[in-house]
Design an enzyme around this catalytic site. Structure first.
Site, PDB file in Angstrom:
ATOM      1  N   TRP A 142       7.219   4.272   0.550  1.00 17.23           N
ATOM      2  CA  TRP A 142       7.028   5.686   0.163  1.00 17.23           C
ATOM      3  C   TRP A 142       6.895   6.562   1.432  1.00 17.23           C
ATOM      4  O   TRP A 142       7.615   7.545   1.602  1.00 17.23           O
ATOM      5  CB  TRP A 142       5.757   5.755  -0.694  1.00 17.23           C
ATOM      6  CG  TRP A 142       5.481   7.053  -1.387  1.00 17.23           C
ATOM      7  CD1 TRP A 142       6.312   8.122  -1.508  1.00 17.23           C
ATOM      8  CD2 TRP A 142       4.261   7.379  -2.072  1.00 17.23           C
ATOM      9  NE1 TRP A 142       5.681   9.106  -2.249  1.00 17.23           N
ATOM     10  CE2 TRP A 142       4.431   8.670  -2.600  1.00 17.23           C
ATOM     11  CE3 TRP A 142       3.064   6.715  -2.295  1.00 17.23           C
ATOM     12  CZ2 TRP A 142       3.418   9.313  -3.326  1.00 17.23           C
ATOM     13  CZ3 TRP A 142       2.066   7.349  -3.030  1.00 17.23           C
ATOM     14  CH2 TRP A 142       2.242   8.626  -3.530  1.00 17.23           C
ATOM     15  N   ARG A 161       7.865  -0.161  -8.687  1.00 16.70           N
ATOM     16  CA  ARG A 161       7.580  -0.834  -9.946  1.00 16.70           C
ATOM     17  C   ARG A 161       6.911   0.094 -10.951  1.00 16.70           C
ATOM     18  O   ARG A 161       7.407   0.333 -12.043  1.00 16.70           O
ATOM     19  CB  ARG A 161       6.674  -2.052  -9.661  1.00 16.70           C
ATOM     20  CG  ARG A 161       6.376  -2.942 -10.850  1.00 16.70           C
ATOM     21  CD  ARG A 161       5.325  -3.984 -10.481  1.00 16.70           C
ATOM     22  NE  ARG A 161       4.051  -3.377 -10.097  1.00 16.70           N
ATOM     23  CZ  ARG A 161       3.048  -3.154 -10.937  1.00 16.70           C
ATOM     24  NH1 ARG A 161       3.142  -3.492 -12.197  1.00 16.70           N
ATOM     25  NH2 ARG A 161       1.934  -2.579 -10.506  1.00 16.70           N
ATOM     26  N   THR A 172       8.628  11.919  -5.289  1.00 16.15           N
ATOM     27  CA  THR A 172       7.804  11.467  -6.417  1.00 16.15           C
ATOM     28  C   THR A 172       8.229  10.052  -6.780  1.00 16.15           C
ATOM     29  O   THR A 172       9.335   9.609  -6.437  1.00 16.15           O
ATOM     30  CB  THR A 172       8.012  12.353  -7.666  1.00 16.15           C
ATOM     31  OG1 THR A 172       9.382  12.243  -8.047  1.00 16.15           O
ATOM     32  CG2 THR A 172       7.658  13.803  -7.386  1.00 16.15           C
ATOM     33  N   CYS A 186       0.821  -1.220   0.000  1.00 13.33           N
ATOM     34  CA  CYS A 186       0.000   0.000   0.000  1.00 13.33           C
ATOM     35  C   CYS A 186       0.854   1.269   0.000  1.00 13.33           C
ATOM     36  O   CYS A 186       0.326   2.376   0.120  1.00 13.33           O
ATOM     37  CB  CYS A 186      -0.939  -0.002   1.203  1.00 13.33           C
ATOM     38  SG  CYS A 186      -2.264  -1.211   1.020  1.00 13.33           S
ATOM     39  N   HIS A 219       2.700  -4.634   9.306  1.00 14.56           N
ATOM     40  CA  HIS A 219       1.510  -5.044   8.547  1.00 14.56           C
ATOM     41  C   HIS A 219       0.473  -5.670   9.475  1.00 14.56           C
ATOM     42  O   HIS A 219      -0.454  -6.345   9.008  1.00 14.56           O
ATOM     43  CB  HIS A 219       1.898  -6.066   7.469  1.00 14.56           C
ATOM     44  CG  HIS A 219       2.857  -5.551   6.431  1.00 14.56           C
ATOM     45  ND1 HIS A 219       2.761  -4.294   5.885  1.00 14.56           N
ATOM     46  CD2 HIS A 219       3.930  -6.127   5.829  1.00 14.56           C
ATOM     47  CE1 HIS A 219       3.733  -4.132   5.002  1.00 14.56           C
ATOM     48  NE2 HIS A 219       4.452  -5.222   4.959  1.00 14.56           N
ATOM     49  N   TYR A 265      -3.213   6.259  -0.293  1.00 19.74           N
ATOM     50  CA  TYR A 265      -2.251   6.256  -1.411  1.00 19.74           C
ATOM     51  C   TYR A 265      -2.743   7.146  -2.549  1.00 19.74           C
ATOM     52  O   TYR A 265      -2.007   7.973  -3.085  1.00 19.74           O
ATOM     53  CB  TYR A 265      -2.074   4.800  -1.889  1.00 19.74           C
ATOM     54  CG  TYR A 265      -1.140   4.607  -3.052  1.00 19.74           C
ATOM     55  CD1 TYR A 265       0.168   4.174  -2.847  1.00 19.74           C
ATOM     56  CD2 TYR A 265      -1.554   4.828  -4.367  1.00 19.74           C
ATOM     57  CE1 TYR A 265       1.035   3.981  -3.921  1.00 19.74           C
ATOM     58  CE2 TYR A 265      -0.695   4.645  -5.437  1.00 19.74           C
ATOM     59  CZ  TYR A 265       0.594   4.227  -5.210  1.00 19.74           C
ATOM     60  OH  TYR A 265       1.445   4.042  -6.277  1.00 19.74           O
ATOM     61  N   GLN A 300       9.085   8.924  -9.685  1.00 20.61           N
ATOM     62  CA  GLN A 300      10.236   8.957 -10.584  1.00 20.61           C
ATOM     63  C   GLN A 300      11.528   9.167  -9.796  1.00 20.61           C
ATOM     64  O   GLN A 300      12.529   8.484 -10.029  1.00 20.61           O
ATOM     65  CB  GLN A 300      10.080  10.073 -11.623  1.00 20.61           C
ATOM     66  CG  GLN A 300       9.029   9.818 -12.691  1.00 20.61           C
ATOM     67  CD  GLN A 300       7.583   9.949 -12.167  1.00 20.61           C
ATOM     68  OE1 GLN A 300       7.344  10.470 -11.072  1.00 20.61           O
ATOM     69  NE2 GLN A 300       6.625   9.452 -12.948  1.00 20.61           N
ATOM     70  N   ALA A 301      11.492  10.102  -8.849  1.00 19.92           N
ATOM     71  CA  ALA A 301      12.697  10.388  -8.062  1.00 19.92           C
ATOM     72  C   ALA A 301      13.085   9.175  -7.221  1.00 19.92           C
ATOM     73  O   ALA A 301      14.266   8.819  -7.135  1.00 19.92           O
ATOM     74  CB  ALA A 301      12.463  11.606  -7.159  1.00 19.92           C
ATOM     75  N   MET A 302      12.108   8.508  -6.637  1.00 15.95           N
ATOM     76  CA  MET A 302      12.417   7.371  -5.767  1.00 15.95           C
ATOM     77  C   MET A 302      12.860   6.156  -6.582  1.00 15.95           C
ATOM     78  O   MET A 302      13.739   5.424  -6.170  1.00 15.95           O
ATOM     79  CB  MET A 302      11.225   7.046  -4.872  1.00 15.95           C
ATOM     80  CG  MET A 302      10.989   8.153  -3.844  1.00 15.95           C
ATOM     81  SD  MET A 302       9.828   7.676  -2.557  1.00 15.95           S
ATOM     82  CE  MET A 302      10.763   6.417  -1.687  1.00 15.95           C
TER      83      MET A 302
HETATM   84  P1  A3P Z   1       3.185  -0.756  -7.685  1.00 16.32           P
HETATM   85  O1  A3P Z   1       3.619  -2.188  -7.587  1.00 16.32           O
HETATM   86  O2  A3P Z   1       1.747  -0.621  -8.085  1.00 16.32           O
HETATM   87  O3  A3P Z   1       4.094   0.053  -8.540  1.00 16.32           O
HETATM   88  P2  A3P Z   1       5.101  -1.057  -0.381  1.00 16.32           P
HETATM   89  O4  A3P Z   1       6.195  -0.057  -0.220  1.00 16.32           O
HETATM   90  O5  A3P Z   1       4.114  -0.985   0.734  1.00 16.32           O
HETATM   91  O6  A3P Z   1       5.639  -2.414  -0.644  1.00 16.32           O
HETATM   92  O7  A3P Z   1       4.260  -0.616  -1.666  1.00 16.32           O
HETATM   93  C1  A3P Z   1       4.816  -0.701  -2.954  1.00 16.32           C
HETATM   94  C2  A3P Z   1       3.951   0.061  -3.942  1.00 16.32           C
HETATM   95  O8  A3P Z   1       4.058   1.472  -3.674  1.00 16.32           O
HETATM   96  C3  A3P Z   1       4.432  -0.159  -5.370  1.00 16.32           C
HETATM   97  O9  A3P Z   1       3.255  -0.132  -6.192  1.00 16.32           O
HETATM   98  C4  A3P Z   1       5.307   1.072  -5.567  1.00 16.32           C
HETATM   99  O10 A3P Z   1       5.562   1.420  -6.898  1.00 16.32           O
HETATM  100  C5  A3P Z   1       4.472   2.128  -4.890  1.00 16.32           C
HETATM  101  N1  A3P Z   1       5.268   3.331  -4.597  1.00 16.32           N
HETATM  102  C6  A3P Z   1       6.444   3.396  -3.954  1.00 16.32           C
HETATM  103  N2  A3P Z   1       6.917   4.651  -3.936  1.00 16.32           N
HETATM  104  C7  A3P Z   1       6.008   5.408  -4.589  1.00 16.32           C
HETATM  105  C8  A3P Z   1       5.946   6.802  -4.922  1.00 16.32           C
HETATM  106  N3  A3P Z   1       6.908   7.652  -4.583  1.00 16.32           N
HETATM  107  N4  A3P Z   1       4.844   7.220  -5.598  1.00 16.32           N
HETATM  108  C9  A3P Z   1       3.868   6.368  -5.952  1.00 16.32           C
HETATM  109  N5  A3P Z   1       3.885   5.042  -5.673  1.00 16.32           N
HETATM  110  C10 A3P Z   1       4.946   4.569  -5.007  1.00 16.32           C
END
Ligand code: A3P
Length: 282
Positions: A55, A244, A223, A51, A103, A188, A225-227
């Site tokens: 981030w 991802r 963001t 979720c 979790h 989110y 992209q940055a991460m």
């Molecule tokens: P997706 O697989 O849909 O890309 P967690 O950190 O709880 O494991 O969650 C991972 C999900 O959060 C992934 O989703 C990931 O890409 C998304 N996520 C991580 N950093 C993000 C960011 N800065 N902005 C938007 N989504 C982000």
């Protein structure tokens, strides 16, 4: 090419009714968790897997850095209930504030979190994108067992036979506490829509007073992209899999119409009429 397995149930162990991955959790650690002493300045980050916990963890570390000029470093795997049972002894030495990602359901958290009034951020994401993200995580990361197909994963997800159990049980359990003192709900999808506003709200909740410029800097660093660009540096080989796609609505690429209806029905059954049900958007 990863070996495909259709049933991963042998990789779970059940503790107090919830399946956990045997590679990450043990009953000894769960027992030791009862003795964990929370501090009033601990920051708890509760979410169902996928979720967006990494981030928010990043955002909070940046807020701590901006407020205190101290780089947030945490020498343990960030999930509170994972690791060896001695970790809670070691954590006594860690400087404040500690970020405790988890979790767990509300009623499975150690009581000292409530007794000592630690602040709790609860992150939710719509269940369809959460399921799709969880599926890709299993099937993309080389060290994690794969599901045979999306359909197989979907069936297990709907039954709650996945790591950390049912999304819906997690949601029903937390829903009753989202308006409690010291608890802040984060969505989110809201963060995706207005990251700066979300970061400001998190800062306010944690009692950090930052300038608009500091909030803007943290926003630019947080963001997707940055991460993602820095993900290998920050999270090692698993980085690109953790960051991802980062979008709302990716479920449309995998859900069949039948699966869509099945999840809508489950959502209705579990969450219609609840405050969380009204907040979750997708
Ligand atoms: P997706 O697989 O849909 O890309 P967690 O950190 O709880 O494991 O969650 C991972 C999900 O959060 C992934 O989703 C990931 O890409 C998304 N996520 C991580 N950093 C993000 C960011 N800065 N902005 C938007 N989504 C982000």
């Amino acid at each position: 090419e990863k070996s495909k397995e259709t049933a991963l149930s042998h990789l779970f162990f059940t503790y107090q009714g919830i399946p956990y991955p045997i590679t990450m959790c043990t009953s000894e650690t769960f027992k030791a968790l009862d003795t964990f002493e929370a501090r009033s300045d601990d920051i708890v980050l509760a979410s169902y897997p996928k979720c967006g916990s990494n981030w928010i963890l990043h955002i909070i570390s940046e807020l701590i850095f901006a407020e205190s000029k101290k780089k947030y470093e945490y020498p343990e795997f960030p999930i509170l209930e994972c690791g060896d049972p001695e970790k809670y002894q070691r954590m006594k030495q860690f400087p404040s504030p500690r970020i405790l990602a988890t979790h767990l359901h509300y009623d499975k958290l150690p009581g000292s979190i409530f007794k000592n009034k630690a602040k709790i951020l609860v992150i939710f994401r719509n269940p369809k994108d959460t399921a799709v993200s969880f599926f890709h995580f299993h099937n993309d990361v080389p060290d994690i067992p794969s599901y045979g197909s999306w359909d197989e994963f979907f069936r297990q997800f709907m039954k709650g036979q996945v790591s950390w159990g049912s999304y819906f049980d997690f949601a029903i359990n937390w829903n009753k506490h989202l308006d409690d003192e010291n608890i802040k709900f984060i969505l989110y999808e809201d963060l995706k829509k207005n990251l700066a506003a979300g970061i400001q709200q998190i800062a306010d909740f944690l009692g950090f007073s930052l300038t608009g410029e500091q909030i803007q800097t943290i926003t630019a660093q947080s963001t997707f992209q940055a991460m993602r660009a820095k993900s290998q540096e920050t999270h090692g080989a698993v980085g690109p899999f953790l960051f991802r796609k980062g979008e709302v609505g990716d479920w449309k690429n995998l859900f069949s119409e039948t699966q869509n209806q099945e999840m809508d029905a489950k959502f209705k059954e579990c969450l219609t009429g609840t405050s969380l049900g009204a907040k979750l958007k997708y």
